[in-house]
Design a protein around this motif. Structure first.
Motif, PDB file in Angstrom:
ATOM      1  N   THR A  38      23.896 -31.842  47.685  1.00 54.19           N
ATOM      2  CA  THR A  38      22.599 -31.472  47.823  1.00 54.19           C
ATOM      3  C   THR A  38      21.839 -32.262  49.071  1.00 54.19           C
ATOM      4  O   THR A  38      21.190 -31.600  49.902  1.00 54.19           O
ATOM      5  CB  THR A  38      21.833 -31.559  46.609  1.00 54.19           C
ATOM      6  N   ASP A  70      13.450 -29.709  48.327  1.00 58.09           N
ATOM      7  CA  ASP A  70      14.917 -29.641  47.522  1.00 58.09           C
ATOM      8  C   ASP A  70      15.262 -30.961  47.222  1.00 58.09           C
ATOM      9  O   ASP A  70      15.811 -31.285  46.107  1.00 58.09           O
ATOM     10  CB  ASP A  70      15.657 -28.809  48.383  1.00 58.09           C
ATOM     11  N   LEU A 246      17.256 -16.753  47.562  1.00 55.20           N
ATOM     12  CA  LEU A 246      16.531 -18.019  47.160  1.00 55.20           C
ATOM     13  C   LEU A 246      15.499 -17.564  46.421  1.00 55.20           C
ATOM     14  O   LEU A 246      15.322 -18.521  45.449  1.00 55.20           O
ATOM     15  CB  LEU A 246      15.950 -18.749  48.389  1.00 55.20           C
ATOM     16  N   LEU A 249      16.707 -16.812  42.917  1.00 50.76           N
ATOM     17  CA  LEU A 249      17.471 -18.074  42.152  1.00 50.76           C
ATOM     18  C   LEU A 249      16.304 -19.138  41.596  1.00 50.76           C
ATOM     19  O   LEU A 249      16.643 -19.694  40.663  1.00 50.76           O
ATOM     20  CB  LEU A 249      18.282 -18.788  43.161  1.00 50.76           C
ATOM     21  N   PHE A 250      15.134 -19.087  42.571  1.00 55.16           N
ATOM     22  CA  PHE A 250      14.273 -19.891  42.078  1.00 55.16           C
ATOM     23  C   PHE A 250      13.151 -19.473  40.965  1.00 55.16           C
ATOM     24  O   PHE A 250      12.900 -19.875  39.891  1.00 55.16           O
ATOM     25  CB  PHE A 250      13.252 -20.753  43.429  1.00 55.16           C
ATOM     26  N   PHE A 274      20.071 -25.035  36.173  1.00 62.52           N
ATOM     27  CA  PHE A 274      20.327 -24.328  37.131  1.00 62.52           C
ATOM     28  C   PHE A 274      19.319 -24.442  38.360  1.00 62.52           C
ATOM     29  O   PHE A 274      19.625 -24.716  39.558  1.00 62.52           O
ATOM     30  CB  PHE A 274      20.441 -22.934  36.735  1.00 62.52           C
ATOM     31  N   TYR A 275      18.119 -24.396  37.716  1.00 69.33           N
ATOM     32  CA  TYR A 275      17.037 -24.661  38.851  1.00 69.33           C
ATOM     33  C   TYR A 275      16.563 -25.885  39.511  1.00 69.33           C
ATOM     34  O   TYR A 275      16.010 -26.081  40.326  1.00 69.33           O
ATOM     35  CB  TYR A 275      15.754 -23.817  38.358  1.00 69.33           C
ATOM     36  N   THR A 279      20.457 -24.953  42.286  1.00 69.22           N
ATOM     37  CA  THR A 279      19.324 -24.130  43.398  1.00 69.22           C
ATOM     38  C   THR A 279      19.229 -25.099  44.498  1.00 69.22           C
ATOM     39  O   THR A 279      19.221 -24.508  45.643  1.00 69.22           O
ATOM     40  CB  THR A 279      18.139 -23.786  42.822  1.00 69.22           C
ATOM     41  N   LEU A 282      22.281 -24.907  46.766  1.00 70.48           N
ATOM     42  CA  LEU A 282      22.490 -23.366  47.229  1.00 70.48           C
ATOM     43  C   LEU A 282      21.499 -23.108  48.286  1.00 70.48           C
ATOM     44  O   LEU A 282      22.114 -22.347  49.025  1.00 70.48           O
ATOM     45  CB  LEU A 282      22.297 -22.288  46.058  1.00 70.48           C
ATOM     46  N   ASN A 283      20.510 -23.558  48.549  1.00 71.39           N
ATOM     47  CA  ASN A 283      19.649 -23.414  49.563  1.00 71.39           C
ATOM     48  C   ASN A 283      20.246 -23.744  51.053  1.00 71.39           C
ATOM     49  O   ASN A 283      20.253 -22.625  51.822  1.00 71.39           O
ATOM     50  CB  ASN A 283      18.394 -24.090  49.310  1.00 71.39           C
TER      51      ASN A 283
END
Length: 313
Positions: A38, A70, A246, A249-250, A274-275, A279, A282-283
């Motif tokens: 990340t 993020d 996105l 997911l958020f 997950f968030y 996430t 994943l961004n």
């Protein structure tokens, strides 16, 4: 202020994700790798945008801000969670818990506002392309980013004030791996129904309002694409689809957690992981895998670096 004087709890104890020693070690390894990726992925996006002049546009300016948020968002919870996975007793001081809660809501709310601004940016670029340069000026972009941080700060201060005004005299066990408003106010030594409803109203209003604005923006964009050329539709759909992924997911986890009364579901921890952990990773993956301009810019930077290294060897 009287309620604050009744607070005798000096620390909270996390139950964590699991009490299984083997799972804790597996989670530690997997989440450590996820957090490292990340950081590297989002830093790479920021550096690529900064060093590539053709990416100095409003869209990529907002994308670099998204990567920064993020990094901050995941750094609020993940390091403490990783520490807890190595310890038998997972604790956090009262003050640090409140600080974690404040920054969690600050960065989460900032991301919600930023995703909404990015949808507006795409709306102007696709639906009124001739007016785009005059509407999305550098000054306007900076003002929008300032506004999202201001809005996030106000929201976070409200959430924090509603939490710390309650008295905490025990118990001090949080059924989670980080401090958030819902699990913390459950430990207050008073009736928290009204406070819980105010917190849900505040967070829920922001989440649902921004989500509705996003849906409306993309509905208008999709309708307007019928007038675009085939190439224009392809590029617009590629960018918008990445953004919509996105958003889903958020906003999905945020709406699930913050728009219902003070209840507890066993799936809450999974949604939170997950968030807060997945996430943010994943961004950068979504934007680098689906965005040809970013991939091309990264390739050129890599080639320039190789050339630079060869010239000095």
């Amino acid at each position: 202020m009287d309620t604050l004087n009744q607070t005798t709890v000096t620390e909270f104890v996390f139950l964590g994700l699991t009490d299984n020693w083997v799972l804790e070690k597996l989670f530690f390894m997997s989440f450590s790798i996820t957090y490292l990726l990340t950081l590297l992925g989002n830093i790479l996006i920021i550096v690529t945008i900064l060093l590539t002049p053709r990416l100095h546009t409003p869209m990529y300016f907002f994308l670099s801000n998204l990567s920064f948020i993020d990094i901050c968002h995941s750094s609020v919870t993940v390091p403490k969670m990783l520490e807890g996975l190595l310890l038998e007793r997972k604790t956090i001081s009262f003050n640090n818990c409140i600080a974690q809660l404040f920054f969690l809501h600050l960065f989460a709310c900032a991301e919600i506002f930023l995703l909404t601004i990015m949808a507006y940016d795409r709306y102007v670029a696709i639906c009124t392309p001739l007016h785009y340069p005059s509407v999305m000026t550098v000054r306007v972009c900076v003002q929008l980013v300032f506004a999202l941080w201001l809005g996030g700060t106000v929201h976070s201060l409200v959430q924090t004030f509603l939490t710390i005004r309650l008295p905490y005299c025990g118990p001090n066990i949080i059924d989670s791996y980080f401090c958030d408003v819902p699990p913390v106010i459950k430990l207050a030594c008073t009736d928290t129904y009204l406070t819980g409803m105010l917190i849900v109203s505040n967070s829920g209003t922001i989440s649902l309002t921004c989500f509705s604005a996003l849906v409306a923006s993309y509905a208008v964009i999709l309708v307007s694409l019928r007038k675009q050329s085939a190439e224009g539709r392809r590029k617009a759909l590629s960018t918008c689809s990445a953004h919509l992924i996105l958003v889903a997911l958020f906003f999905g986890p945020c709406i699930f957690i913050y728009t219902r009364p003070d209840t507890s579901f066993s799936i809450d921890k999974m949604v939170s992981v997950f968030y807060t952990v997945v996430t943010p990773l994943l961004n950068p993956l979504i934007y680098t895998l689906r965005n040809e301009e970013v991939k091309s810019a990264m390739k050129q930077l890599r080639q320039r670096q190789v050339f630079f290294i060869k010239s000095y060897t």
